[in-house]
Scaffold this motif. Sequence first.
Motif, short mmCIF file in Angstrom:
data_model
loop_
_atom_site.label_atom_id
_atom_site.label_comp_id
_atom_site.label_asym_id
_atom_site.label_seq_id
_atom_site.Cartn_x
_atom_site.Cartn_y
_atom_site.Cartn_z
N THR A 19 -15.81 -14.89 22.99
CA THR A 19 -16.90 -14.13 21.49
C THR A 19 -15.62 -13.71 21.06
O THR A 19 -14.79 -13.32 21.68
N PRO A 20 -15.71 -12.45 19.70
CA PRO A 20 -14.64 -11.97 19.48
C PRO A 20 -14.46 -11.63 19.98
O PRO A 20 -13.39 -10.42 19.98
N ASP A 21 -15.65 -10.48 20.82
CA ASP A 21 -15.32 -9.32 21.47
C ASP A 21 -14.21 -9.63 22.65
O ASP A 21 -13.28 -8.63 23.23
N ASN A 22 -14.47 -10.56 23.02
CA ASN A 22 -13.75 -11.22 24.22
C ASN A 22 -12.42 -11.47 24.24
O ASN A 22 -11.53 -11.48 24.45
N TRP A 23 -11.87 -12.25 22.41
CA TRP A 23 -11.02 -12.10 22.22
C TRP A 23 -9.75 -10.97 21.93
O TRP A 23 -8.93 -10.48 21.85
N GLN A 24 -10.69 -9.87 21.64
CA GLN A 24 -10.14 -8.21 21.30
C GLN A 24 -10.02 -7.55 22.93
O GLN A 24 -8.80 -7.23 22.79
N THR A 25 -10.55 -7.86 23.54
CA THR A 25 -10.19 -7.12 25.41
C THR A 25 -8.71 -8.17 25.54
O THR A 25 -8.05 -8.04 25.97
N ILE A 26 -8.82 -9.30 25.17
CA ILE A 26 -7.98 -10.36 25.82
C ILE A 26 -5.72 -9.78 24.92
O ILE A 26 -5.10 -9.65 25.57
N ARG A 27 -6.81 -9.42 23.64
CA ARG A 27 -5.12 -8.97 23.30
C ARG A 27 -5.29 -7.29 22.97
O ARG A 27 -4.09 -7.29 23.84
N ASP A 28 -6.25 -6.62 23.83
CA ASP A 28 -5.85 -5.33 24.39
C ASP A 28 -4.57 -5.96 25.52
O ASP A 28 -4.16 -5.39 26.45
N LEU A 29 -5.62 -6.59 26.19
CA LEU A 29 -4.97 -7.04 27.56
C LEU A 29 -3.26 -7.48 27.56
O LEU A 29 -2.68 -6.83 28.86
N THR A 30 -3.85 -8.29 26.67
CA THR A 30 -2.11 -8.62 26.03
C THR A 30 -1.15 -7.32 26.28
O THR A 30 0.16 -7.68 26.81
N ALA A 31 -1.41 -6.88 25.03
CA ALA A 31 -0.66 -5.58 24.76
C ALA A 31 -0.50 -4.66 26.26
O ALA A 31 0.30 -3.67 26.40
N TRP A 32 -1.79 -4.54 26.93
CA TRP A 32 -1.38 -3.78 27.99
C TRP A 32 -0.27 -4.02 29.27
O TRP A 32 0.47 -3.93 29.35
N VAL A 33 -0.04 -6.14 29.14
CA VAL A 33 0.66 -5.93 29.38
C VAL A 33 2.33 -6.59 29.36
O VAL A 33 3.64 -5.83 29.64
N ASP A 34 2.53 -6.53 27.80
CA ASP A 34 3.31 -6.08 27.37
C ASP A 34 4.28 -4.67 26.99
O ASP A 34 5.38 -4.93 27.64
N ALA A 35 3.20 -3.36 27.65
CA ALA A 35 3.80 -2.32 27.62
C ALA A 35 4.23 -2.34 28.96
O ALA A 35 5.37 -1.16 28.82
N ASN A 36 3.54 -2.87 30.07
CA ASN A 36 4.58 -2.52 31.15
C ASN A 36 5.44 -3.82 31.71
O ASN A 36 6.32 -3.34 32.53
N ASN A 37 5.88 -4.91 30.71
CA ASN A 37 6.18 -6.05 31.09
C ASN A 37 7.01 -6.57 30.52
O ASN A 37 8.10 -7.04 31.14
N GLY A 38 7.38 -6.22 29.58
CA GLY A 38 7.73 -6.15 28.01
C GLY A 38 7.00 -7.98 27.92
O GLY A 38 5.80 -8.31 28.68
N ARG A 39 8.12 -8.49 26.48
CA ARG A 39 7.72 -10.29 26.45
C ARG A 39 8.78 -11.04 26.64
O ARG A 39 8.79 -11.46 25.63
N SER A 40 9.66 -10.36 27.12
CA SER A 40 10.99 -11.38 27.05
C SER A 40 10.53 -12.60 27.46
O SER A 40 9.31 -13.40 28.14
N GLU A 41 11.34 -13.76 27.68
CA GLU A 41 11.15 -15.25 28.23
C GLU A 41 11.13 -15.46 29.58
O GLU A 41 10.10 -16.18 30.06
N HIS A 42 11.18 -14.61 30.69
CA HIS A 42 10.92 -14.45 31.73
C HIS A 42 9.89 -13.73 31.60
O HIS A 42 8.88 -14.23 32.81
N GLU A 43 9.40 -12.97 31.14
CA GLU A 43 8.08 -12.63 31.57
C GLU A 43 7.01 -14.13 31.45
O GLU A 43 6.16 -14.38 31.84
#
Length: 108
Positions: free
Chosen positions: A2-26
Motif C-alpha cells: 500500500t502507499p502507507d507501506n511505501w511511506q514506512t519503507i521510505r521512513d525506514l530507509t531514511a533512518w538507515v541512511d541517518a545511521n549508516n549513510g548511503r555509500s557504495e559500501h552501505e
Amino acid sequence: MTPDNWQTIRDLTAWVDANNGRSEHEIAMRLLKVTEEAGEVASAYIGMTGQNPRKGVTHTLADVQGELCDVILTAAVALASLSDDPAGVFDAKIARVADRAAAVEAAR
C-alpha cells in the motif's frame, strides 16, 4: 504494498541512511542483508520441518512467515535505497511477471 507501506519503507530507509549513510559500501551491505534474511527463512523452514535430527523441530510456521516478511522488508529498503520511485519499480515488475504468466497460460 500500500502507499502507507511505501511511506514506512521510505521512513525506514531514511533512518538507515541517518545511521549508516548511503555509500557504495552501505548499499552493498543492504543487498547482502537480503541474502542474510533469505538464509534465515531457510533456517526457520528447516527448523519447522525438523530436518536436522540433532535439533528436531525448532521453529513454527509463524517463524517462517515472519522471516519471509523480513526478506520482503529488507528488499524493499534496498530497493528504496537504489530508486527514487521504489513503488513504481515494484509495480512495473509485478505487471511484467503477471503478463508473462498470462502469456504462458494463454499458450496452453
